[in-house]
Design a protein around this motif. Structure first.
Motif, mmCIF file in Angstrom:
data_model
loop_
_atom_site.group_PDB
_atom_site.id
_atom_site.type_symbol
_atom_site.label_atom_id
_atom_site.label_comp_id
_atom_site.label_asym_id
_atom_site.label_seq_id
_atom_site.Cartn_x
_atom_site.Cartn_y
_atom_site.Cartn_z
ATOM 1 N N ASP A 1 17.163 6.193 -30.534
ATOM 2 C CA ASP A 1 18.184 5.481 -29.762
ATOM 3 C C ASP A 1 18.588 6.216 -28.495
ATOM 4 O O ASP A 1 18.858 5.594 -27.467
ATOM 5 C CB ASP A 1 19.431 5.259 -30.626
ATOM 6 N N GLY A 2 18.670 7.551 -28.587
ATOM 7 C CA GLY A 2 19.064 8.310 -27.402
ATOM 8 C C GLY A 2 18.102 8.062 -26.256
ATOM 9 O O GLY A 2 18.513 7.832 -25.109
ATOM 10 N N MET A 3 16.807 8.103 -26.549
ATOM 11 C CA MET A 3 15.805 7.846 -25.515
ATOM 12 C C MET A 3 15.857 6.400 -25.050
ATOM 13 O O MET A 3 15.623 6.115 -23.874
ATOM 14 C CB MET A 3 14.418 8.209 -26.031
ATOM 15 N N ALA A 4 16.174 5.467 -25.961
ATOM 16 C CA ALA A 4 16.299 4.059 -25.567
ATOM 17 C C ALA A 4 17.360 3.907 -24.482
ATOM 18 O O ALA A 4 17.185 3.120 -23.538
ATOM 19 C CB ALA A 4 16.643 3.198 -26.779
ATOM 20 N N GLY A 5 18.435 4.674 -24.586
ATOM 21 C CA GLY A 5 19.479 4.625 -23.558
ATOM 22 C C GLY A 5 18.951 5.067 -22.205
ATOM 23 O O GLY A 5 19.251 4.454 -21.171
ATOM 24 N N GLY A 6 18.146 6.140 -22.189
ATOM 25 C CA GLY A 6 17.552 6.603 -20.936
ATOM 26 C C GLY A 6 16.553 5.606 -20.381
ATOM 27 O O GLY A 6 16.460 5.411 -19.162
ATOM 28 N N ILE A 7 15.800 4.970 -21.264
ATOM 29 C CA ILE A 7 14.824 3.957 -20.855
ATOM 30 C C ILE A 7 15.514 2.775 -20.193
ATOM 31 O O ILE A 7 15.091 2.275 -19.141
ATOM 32 C CB ILE A 7 14.005 3.498 -22.071
ATOM 33 N N GLU B 1 17.495 12.068 -20.769
ATOM 34 C CA GLU B 1 17.182 12.212 -19.350
ATOM 35 C C GLU B 1 15.678 12.400 -19.124
ATOM 36 O O GLU B 1 15.144 11.968 -18.101
ATOM 37 C CB GLU B 1 17.958 13.377 -18.727
ATOM 38 N N ASN B 2 15.000 13.023 -20.080
ATOM 39 C CA ASN B 2 13.544 13.154 -19.976
ATOM 40 C C ASN B 2 12.855 11.815 -20.209
ATOM 41 O O ASN B 2 11.861 11.486 -19.551
ATOM 42 C CB ASN B 2 13.037 14.198 -20.968
ATOM 43 N N ALA B 3 13.382 11.036 -21.162
ATOM 44 C CA ALA B 3 12.848 9.689 -21.388
ATOM 45 C C ALA B 3 13.068 8.814 -20.156
ATOM 46 O O ALA B 3 12.196 8.007 -19.790
ATOM 47 C CB ALA B 3 13.515 9.068 -22.610
ATOM 48 N N GLU B 4 14.209 8.971 -19.509
ATOM 49 C CA GLU B 4 14.511 8.206 -18.296
ATOM 50 C C GLU B 4 13.501 8.536 -17.196
ATOM 51 O O GLU B 4 12.972 7.633 -16.528
ATOM 52 C CB GLU B 4 15.931 8.520 -17.826
ATOM 53 N N ALA B 5 13.220 9.838 -17.030
ATOM 54 C CA ALA B 5 12.243 10.247 -16.010
ATOM 55 C C ALA B 5 10.845 9.723 -16.343
ATOM 56 O O ALA B 5 10.121 9.241 -15.457
ATOM 57 C CB ALA B 5 12.232 11.774 -15.902
ATOM 58 N N LYS C 1 9.923 15.650 -24.055
ATOM 59 C CA LYS C 1 10.407 17.009 -24.309
ATOM 60 C C LYS C 1 11.821 16.995 -24.868
ATOM 61 O O LYS C 1 12.736 16.399 -24.287
ATOM 62 C CB LYS C 1 10.358 17.834 -23.020
ATOM 63 N N ASP C 2 11.982 17.635 -26.021
ATOM 64 C CA ASP C 2 13.288 17.848 -26.664
ATOM 65 C C ASP C 2 14.021 16.550 -27.028
ATOM 66 O O ASP C 2 15.214 16.578 -27.294
ATOM 67 C CB ASP C 2 14.208 18.716 -25.794
ATOM 68 N N TRP C 3 13.317 15.413 -27.007
ATOM 69 C CA TRP C 3 13.930 14.121 -27.329
ATOM 70 C C TRP C 3 15.054 13.749 -26.345
ATOM 71 O O TRP C 3 15.851 12.844 -26.623
ATOM 72 C CB TRP C 3 14.528 14.127 -28.735
ATOM 73 N N LYS D 1 1.379 -5.458 -21.890
ATOM 74 C CA LYS D 1 1.470 -4.016 -21.686
ATOM 75 C C LYS D 1 2.819 -3.477 -22.186
ATOM 76 O O LYS D 1 3.861 -4.049 -21.883
ATOM 77 C CB LYS D 1 1.295 -3.682 -20.200
ATOM 78 N N ILE D 2 2.744 -2.397 -22.926
ATOM 79 C CA ILE D 2 3.969 -1.747 -23.377
ATOM 80 C C ILE D 2 3.933 -0.274 -22.996
ATOM 81 O O ILE D 2 2.879 0.293 -22.722
ATOM 82 C CB ILE D 2 4.184 -1.879 -24.903
ATOM 83 N N VAL D 3 5.122 0.323 -22.986
ATOM 84 C CA VAL D 3 5.272 1.761 -22.784
ATOM 85 C C VAL D 3 5.649 2.375 -24.123
ATOM 86 O O VAL D 3 6.475 1.833 -24.851
ATOM 87 C CB VAL D 3 6.360 2.073 -21.740
ATOM 88 N N MET D 4 5.026 3.487 -24.463
ATOM 89 C CA MET D 4 5.300 4.168 -25.725
ATOM 90 C C MET D 4 6.017 5.481 -25.422
ATOM 91 O O MET D 4 5.453 6.384 -24.804
ATOM 92 C CB MET D 4 4.010 4.418 -26.479
ATOM 93 N N MET D 5 7.287 5.570 -25.845
ATOM 94 C CA MET D 5 8.101 6.759 -25.604
ATOM 95 C C MET D 5 8.295 7.489 -26.934
ATOM 96 O O MET D 5 9.184 7.177 -27.726
ATOM 97 C CB MET D 5 9.455 6.373 -25.004
ATOM 98 N N ASN D 6 7.418 8.454 -27.184
ATOM 99 C CA ASN D 6 7.463 9.214 -28.429
ATOM 100 C C ASN D 6 8.426 10.389 -28.311
ATOM 101 O O ASN D 6 8.873 10.749 -27.223
ATOM 102 C CB ASN D 6 6.057 9.706 -28.774
ATOM 103 N N GLY D 7 8.684 11.033 -29.446
ATOM 104 C CA GLY D 7 9.588 12.166 -29.468
ATOM 105 C C GLY D 7 8.900 13.462 -29.068
ATOM 106 O O GLY D 7 7.781 13.481 -28.551
#
Length: 371
Positions: free
Chosen positions: A242-248, A216-220, A211-213, A174-180
């Motif tokens: 990469d920014g979202m990777a940091g939140g993840i 903090e939204n990726a973290e949530a 939302k908006d890449w 199982k993977i999580v997909m965090m799109n922009g």
């Protein structure tokens, strides 16, 4: 050759390059004597509209390299009028209208919202100002487009995640997909490219359009995914940048995960490169922003000065937007960045220095990585 095969061929060729050709331009294009007599001289004004500051690339690379190249091409007589919309589509529309009112010679636009800005593009055209789409393909009568091969970016990310899971993962993984952001057409292309690699090979247990890449939204989103899937059941995470990777990563660590799953990224942000060195992030996609910015500057100056041969050489591909077909384009190649090729990519091109990456906190990890 199919478009997919062409993208893969570009990726392979790019991965073999020690230097991704930044600062080289295309076909030696420099406004030389082979072009027709210019319709305008060097005293031109180029508008540059960039979308946001969350991603460090725009202020750190795109704007300064673009500005320097315009100066070089115009013997420092040309002027760059710059504005950053800070992720506001309304603010960007105002900035664009101001540039139209000030009668700049050409506008290079990286849209916050590719659809919403379409009317502004039409207004610029009506005023006789050509608009070149930069990085994101805006709607409306765009003169040309320069970006990276976005589906290829997603393919590289998807293949890298599969490689990180051993190259032959189980469909039960199982993977999580965090799109922009859903308002960014690039995000849709990254997603399509990644899905072409991931579908049928892994189970996408949760997928989000962020939302908006924003990290903090990726973290949530990731916190929500952990709650639904279980922190021990996540084999990997596709992160579109990469920014979202940091939140993840923050969400995983806050949930008590100490052995992080492989996580992808894009943009080769300094913090991400450091996370790759430490093993927190598996990979990023290295894109030569100097090459993209400098070639965009060449396109803009060539268009304003009526150097059609040079302009056509810089935009030999064709792309379609939802409103216009056959837009002249240049698609810049990309490279998967892992711990194994940091020296051959971001260091070789001067994107970063070893001292930028290997600060005191990362000295031990850098030594282990051979940096």
């Amino acid at each position: 050759m199919s478009s997919r095969a062409r993208r893969i061929a570009i990726s392979v060729a790019a991965s073999l390059l020690t230097f991704p050709l930044a600062s080289c331009g295309v076909l030696g294009a420099s406004g030389g004597s082979d072009d027709a007599s210019p319709t305008k001289g060097n005293d031109i004004t180029v508008g540059l509209l960039l979308p946001e500051k969350e991603n460090t690339r725009y202020e750190q690379f795109d704007y300064p390299f673009f500005k320097a190249k315009v100066g070089d091409l115009t013997r420092d007589e040309g002027n760059v009028k710059y504005a950053n919309a800070e992720a506001s589509a309304a603010k960007q529309a105002q900035q664009m209208q101001q540039m139209v009112d000030e009668e700049v010679d050409v506008i290079v636009l990286d849209a916050v919202d590719a659809h919403a800005i379409g009317d502004s593009v039409q207004k610029a055209k009506d005023a006789g100002i050509p608009v070149i789409a930069y990085d994101r393909l805006a709607e409306g009568p765009i003169e040309a487009y320069i970006s990276f091969d976005n589906e290829l970016v997603g393919e590289v990310q998807g293949r890298s995640l599969i490689e990180a899971l051993g190259g032959d993962p189980s469909s039960s993984d199982k993977i999580v997909m965090m799109n922009g952001s859903s308002t960014d057409p690039n995000a849709k292309q990254f997603k399509a490219g990644a899905l072409s690699e991931l579908n049928g090979k892994l189970t996408i247990a949760q997928s989000f359009d962020t939302k908006d890449w924003k990290p903090e939204n990726a973290e949530a989103n990731m916190t929500e995914a952990i709650g639904k899937i279980g922190k021990k059941n996540i084999a990997g995470v596709y992160s579109a940048n990469d920014g979202m990777a940091g939140g993840i990563i923050k969400a995983l660590e806050d949930a008590g995960v100490t052995d992080l799953p492989p996580i992808t990224g894009q943009d080769a942000e300094l913090a991400a490169v450091q996370r790759i060195v430490t093993g927190e992030q598996y990979m990023s996609v290295y894109k030569s922003y100097p090459q993209e910015a400098e070639n965009a500057a060449e396109m803009a100056v060539a268009r304003v000065q009526g150097r059609d041969i040079q302009f056509e050489a810089l935009a030999r591909d064709k792309v379609d937007s939802p409103t216009h077909k056959g837009i002249p384009a240049q698609l810049v190649p990309v490279v998967a960045l892992t711990k194994d090729n940091i020296e051959d990519t971001v260091l070789a091109e001067g994107f970063y220095k070893v001292t930028d990456i290997c600060t005191a906190k990362f000295e031990a990890a850098c030594k282990e990585a051979g940096l």
